[in-house]
Motif scaffolding. Sequence first.
Motif, PDB file in Angstrom:
ATOM      1  N   GLN A 195       0.828  -1.195   0.000  1.00  0.00           N
ATOM      2  CA  GLN A 195       0.000   0.000   0.000  1.00  0.00           C
ATOM      3  C   GLN A 195       0.868   1.252   0.000  1.00  0.00           C
ATOM      4  OE1 GLN A 195      -3.082  -0.121  -0.257  1.00  0.00           O
ATOM      5  NE2 GLN A 195      -3.469   2.060  -0.007  1.00  0.00           N
ATOM      6  N   LEU A 196       1.881   1.197   0.857  1.00  0.00           N
ATOM      7  CA  LEU A 196       2.784   2.343   1.013  1.00  0.00           C
ATOM      8  C   LEU A 196       3.478   2.644  -0.312  1.00  0.00           C
ATOM      9  CD1 LEU A 196       4.133   4.255   3.079  1.00  0.00           C
ATOM     10  CD2 LEU A 196       5.958   2.578   3.218  1.00  0.00           C
ATOM     11  N   VAL A 197       4.027   1.604  -0.907  1.00  0.00           N
ATOM     12  CA  VAL A 197       4.763   1.787  -2.165  1.00  0.00           C
ATOM     13  C   VAL A 197       3.826   2.318  -3.248  1.00  0.00           C
ATOM     14  CG1 VAL A 197       5.985   0.565  -3.992  1.00  0.00           C
ATOM     15  CG2 VAL A 197       6.471   0.034  -1.597  1.00  0.00           C
ATOM     16  N   ARG A 198       2.627   1.728  -3.306  1.00  0.00           N
ATOM     17  CA  ARG A 198       1.681   2.152  -4.334  1.00  0.00           C
ATOM     18  C   ARG A 198       1.362   3.637  -4.220  1.00  0.00           C
ATOM     19  NH1 ARG A 198      -3.840  -0.570  -3.914  1.00  0.00           N
ATOM     20  NH2 ARG A 198      -4.517   1.549  -3.481  1.00  0.00           N
ATOM     21  N   ARG A 199       1.290   4.119  -2.992  1.00  0.00           N
ATOM     22  CA  ARG A 199       0.930   5.520  -2.822  1.00  0.00           C
ATOM     23  C   ARG A 199       2.118   6.453  -2.956  1.00  0.00           C
ATOM     24  NH1 ARG A 199      -3.775   5.078   1.824  1.00  0.00           N
ATOM     25  NH2 ARG A 199      -5.341   4.374   0.369  1.00  0.00           N
ATOM     26  N   LEU A 200       3.334   5.909  -2.764  1.00  0.00           N
ATOM     27  CA  LEU A 200       4.517   6.767  -2.877  1.00  0.00           C
ATOM     28  C   LEU A 200       4.972   6.925  -4.325  1.00  0.00           C
ATOM     29  CD1 LEU A 200       6.779   5.876   0.174  1.00  0.00           C
ATOM     30  CD2 LEU A 200       5.644   8.037  -0.295  1.00  0.00           C
ATOM     31  N   ILE A 201       4.606   5.975  -5.162  1.00  0.00           N
ATOM     32  CA  ILE A 201       5.098   6.016  -6.543  1.00  0.00           C
ATOM     33  C   ILE A 201       4.720   7.303  -7.295  1.00  0.00           C
ATOM     34  CG2 ILE A 201       4.789   4.951  -8.837  1.00  0.00           C
ATOM     35  CD1 ILE A 201       5.120   2.246  -7.477  1.00  0.00           C
ATOM     36  N   PRO A 202       3.447   7.723  -7.279  1.00  0.00           N
ATOM     37  CA  PRO A 202       3.108   8.925  -8.055  1.00  0.00           C
ATOM     38  C   PRO A 202       3.917  10.149  -7.637  1.00  0.00           C
ATOM     39  CG  PRO A 202       1.122   7.875  -7.197  1.00  0.00           C
ATOM     40  CD  PRO A 202       2.278   7.144  -6.621  1.00  0.00           C
ATOM     41  N   VAL A 203       4.080  10.340  -6.330  1.00  0.00           N
ATOM     42  CA  VAL A 203       4.825  11.504  -5.851  1.00  0.00           C
ATOM     43  C   VAL A 203       6.272  11.443  -6.347  1.00  0.00           C
ATOM     44  CG1 VAL A 203       5.440  12.836  -3.814  1.00  0.00           C
ATOM     45  CG2 VAL A 203       3.469  11.316  -3.765  1.00  0.00           C
ATOM     46  N   ASN A 204       6.852  10.252  -6.228  1.00  0.00           N
ATOM     47  CA  ASN A 204       8.257  10.155  -6.569  1.00  0.00           C
ATOM     48  C   ASN A 204       8.490  10.174  -8.072  1.00  0.00           C
ATOM     49  OD1 ASN A 204       9.822  10.087  -4.068  1.00  0.00           O
ATOM     50  ND2 ASN A 204       8.415   8.440  -3.587  1.00  0.00           N
ATOM     51  N   ALA A 205       7.455   9.840  -8.830  1.00  0.00           N
ATOM     52  CA  ALA A 205       7.563   9.997 -10.278  1.00  0.00           C
ATOM     53  C   ALA A 205       7.713  11.478 -10.594  1.00  0.00           C
ATOM     54  CB  ALA A 205       6.322   9.435 -10.956  1.00  0.00           C
ATOM     55  N   PHE A 206       6.947  12.277  -9.899  1.00  0.00           N
ATOM     56  CA  PHE A 206       7.025  13.727 -10.074  1.00  0.00           C
ATOM     57  C   PHE A 206       8.395  14.233  -9.628  1.00  0.00           C
ATOM     58  CE2 PHE A 206       6.252  17.976  -8.227  1.00  0.00           C
ATOM     59  CZ  PHE A 206       5.876  18.633  -9.388  1.00  0.00           C
ATOM     60  N   VAL A 207       8.861  13.720  -8.486  1.00  0.00           N
ATOM     61  CA  VAL A 207      10.167  14.130  -7.961  1.00  0.00           C
ATOM     62  C   VAL A 207      11.279  13.768  -8.951  1.00  0.00           C
ATOM     63  CG1 VAL A 207      11.863  13.591  -6.167  1.00  0.00           C
ATOM     64  CG2 VAL A 207       9.480  14.071  -5.545  1.00  0.00           C
ATOM     65  N   LEU A 208      11.114  12.632  -9.603  1.00  0.00           N
ATOM     66  CA  LEU A 208      12.124  12.183 -10.573  1.00  0.00           C
ATOM     67  C   LEU A 208      12.327  13.238 -11.667  1.00  0.00           C
ATOM     68  CD1 LEU A 208      13.852   9.652 -11.266  1.00  0.00           C
ATOM     69  CD2 LEU A 208      12.022   9.027 -12.851  1.00  0.00           C
ATOM     70  N   PHE A 209      11.221  13.815 -12.124  1.00  0.00           N
ATOM     71  CA  PHE A 209      11.326  14.852 -13.140  1.00  0.00           C
ATOM     72  C   PHE A 209      12.125  16.046 -12.623  1.00  0.00           C
ATOM     73  CE2 PHE A 209       7.998  12.627 -15.357  1.00  0.00           C
ATOM     74  CZ  PHE A 209       8.373  12.836 -16.668  1.00  0.00           C
ATOM     75  N   LEU A 210      11.917  16.380 -11.344  1.00  0.00           N
ATOM     76  CA  LEU A 210      12.670  17.493 -10.771  1.00  0.00           C
ATOM     77  C   LEU A 210      14.160  17.175 -10.786  1.00  0.00           C
ATOM     78  CD1 LEU A 210      10.402  18.470  -7.758  1.00  0.00           C
ATOM     79  CD2 LEU A 210      10.606  19.553  -9.992  1.00  0.00           C
ATOM     80  N   TRP A 211      14.489  15.915 -10.507  1.00  0.00           N
ATOM     81  CA  TRP A 211      15.897  15.493 -10.531  1.00  0.00           C
ATOM     82  C   TRP A 211      16.484  15.638 -11.932  1.00  0.00           C
ATOM     83  CZ3 TRP A 211      19.509  14.477  -6.976  1.00  0.00           C
ATOM     84  CH2 TRP A 211      19.087  14.288  -5.661  1.00  0.00           C
ATOM     85  N   ILE A 212      15.650  15.397 -12.924  1.00  0.00           N
ATOM     86  CA  ILE A 212      16.144  15.502 -14.302  1.00  0.00           C
ATOM     87  C   ILE A 212      16.355  16.960 -14.696  1.00  0.00           C
ATOM     88  CG2 ILE A 212      15.552  15.031 -16.723  1.00  0.00           C
ATOM     89  CD1 ILE A 212      14.062  12.550 -15.702  1.00  0.00           C
TER      90      ILE A 212
END
Lengths: 252, 251
Positions: free
Chosen positions: A61-78
């Motif tokens: 559950q935790l991972v499923r809910r963290l993925i969308p946020v971190n996908a967004f964060v990934l773009f910031l890293w790029i």
Amino acid sequence: MIGAEFESGESFVQRLDPRVKIVAVLLFSVVVAVSNRFEVLLLGLAVGLCIMLLARVPMRQLVRRLIPVNAFVLFLWIFLPFTLKGEPFFSIGPLVGSHEGLLYATRISIKSNAIMLVLIALVASTSILTLGHAMHELRVPQKIVHLFFFTYRYIHVIYREYLRSVNAMKVRGFRPRTNVHTYKTFAYLVGMLVVRSSDRAQRVHNAMLCRGFRGKLYSLRQFSMKTADVISLVVMLAIVVTMGVLEWIRMV
Amino acid sequence: MDKNGLIVDLQDVSFSYPGRAPVLDELNLSFYGGDRMGLMGPNGSGKTTLFHVIMGLLKRSSGRMDIFGRPINERQDFREVRQRIGLLFQDADDQLFSPTVLEDVAFGPLNLGKSQEEAKTIALRTLQSLGLAGFEDRITYKLSGGEKRLVSLATVMAMEPEILLLDEPTTGLDEPTEKRLVEILQGLDLSYILVSHNIDFLMKTTDFITYMSYGKISLDEEAIPHTHVHVHRHGRYDHRHNNSGPHGKKQ
């Protein structure tokens, strides 16, 4: 869709007064969001992890809910290292990544994950209903609480209507492609959903009028603060204040 | 309630949506206390509109309406009408808007000014009386179609109305649930108007059936002799219920 999967569990966080949880999460999120010092942010992340562990949120559950946020964060890293001006830190061909950009991206990653952790703990440990009633108790404006409840109640109905329409399209051989027909069909689909939802809203309102609705929703729930709730609130406040003070010391 | 007294009296009531033929066309209706009336009619003949006009959800364009012996004109008048007349909507999803069953059933009583405790008691009692004990904590959108219909009925019954208006209560119900609804209605000490296309259902639950077409209501009293065609093996041979056969002639 809104999940309400494990609201019935029995962890410590689950038994807490929902009002305490909302207040704690709100204050915590604000302080984390405005802080910049790494010490403070890491402390926030640690607190978030602890709360999440206390709430015993299942890992999947935790991972499923963290993925969308971190996908967004990934773009910031790029993008951030290359767009923020500062001391060069590394380079890929003609692109130069800045030290400041990297730090900034790191901060945002820690902040968003810390806040998400407590939010997940809150949502996972409290039923939507209880949240709504707690919001009402905390004097959140009636209209917002109503919106919250109605969204919860009707999002499934609208989703089912959406599925029905999609199925009706599928059985008549519709396959999305990149052409005007596809765009037009999707526009119709969305348009029909809006029209149907609006009609539905009218009918629901009528049904409510027939049962004497006069603009006020009453709650059947009463909350009571227990010792554990008071202690948790005090501890949480202490943590938040400490973080605030640490951040403030740096600025002076 | 005033048994056998005139409760709903509509005279020359008309209603039309702008730019279209009237849905209700100088309609007359006299409904008495204790009546259990069935209402049939083709789609679009104005049955639902009639209910909505009675409840004040739609505003009639002309005509007189007396309910419980008082003329009903203003918005204020409908407040009382809505307390004493309960309307069961066609689509249960419209009626059930609260997240849990208990909250939905308690919604009406709370609006009528009952305390939390009273409302809860009434809600639980109503659920019990409809055979829905134990449903109080169920999530409304997760109920089955039949359960939704019965819970909808509970939300209306919890207001303790004197009259029920039921708009096609059997649509989408399977046979056992329909049977249950028949039993519930037969056990109620209430007057009601029941809209349905299901004649068998109406025969079981109402005392008389009226017919609505082109925005008017007519009482369908005439007894029309008719035969039923039925099929079974060896039907080609003359037998008892076959009028042309030797056995039939004996009767």
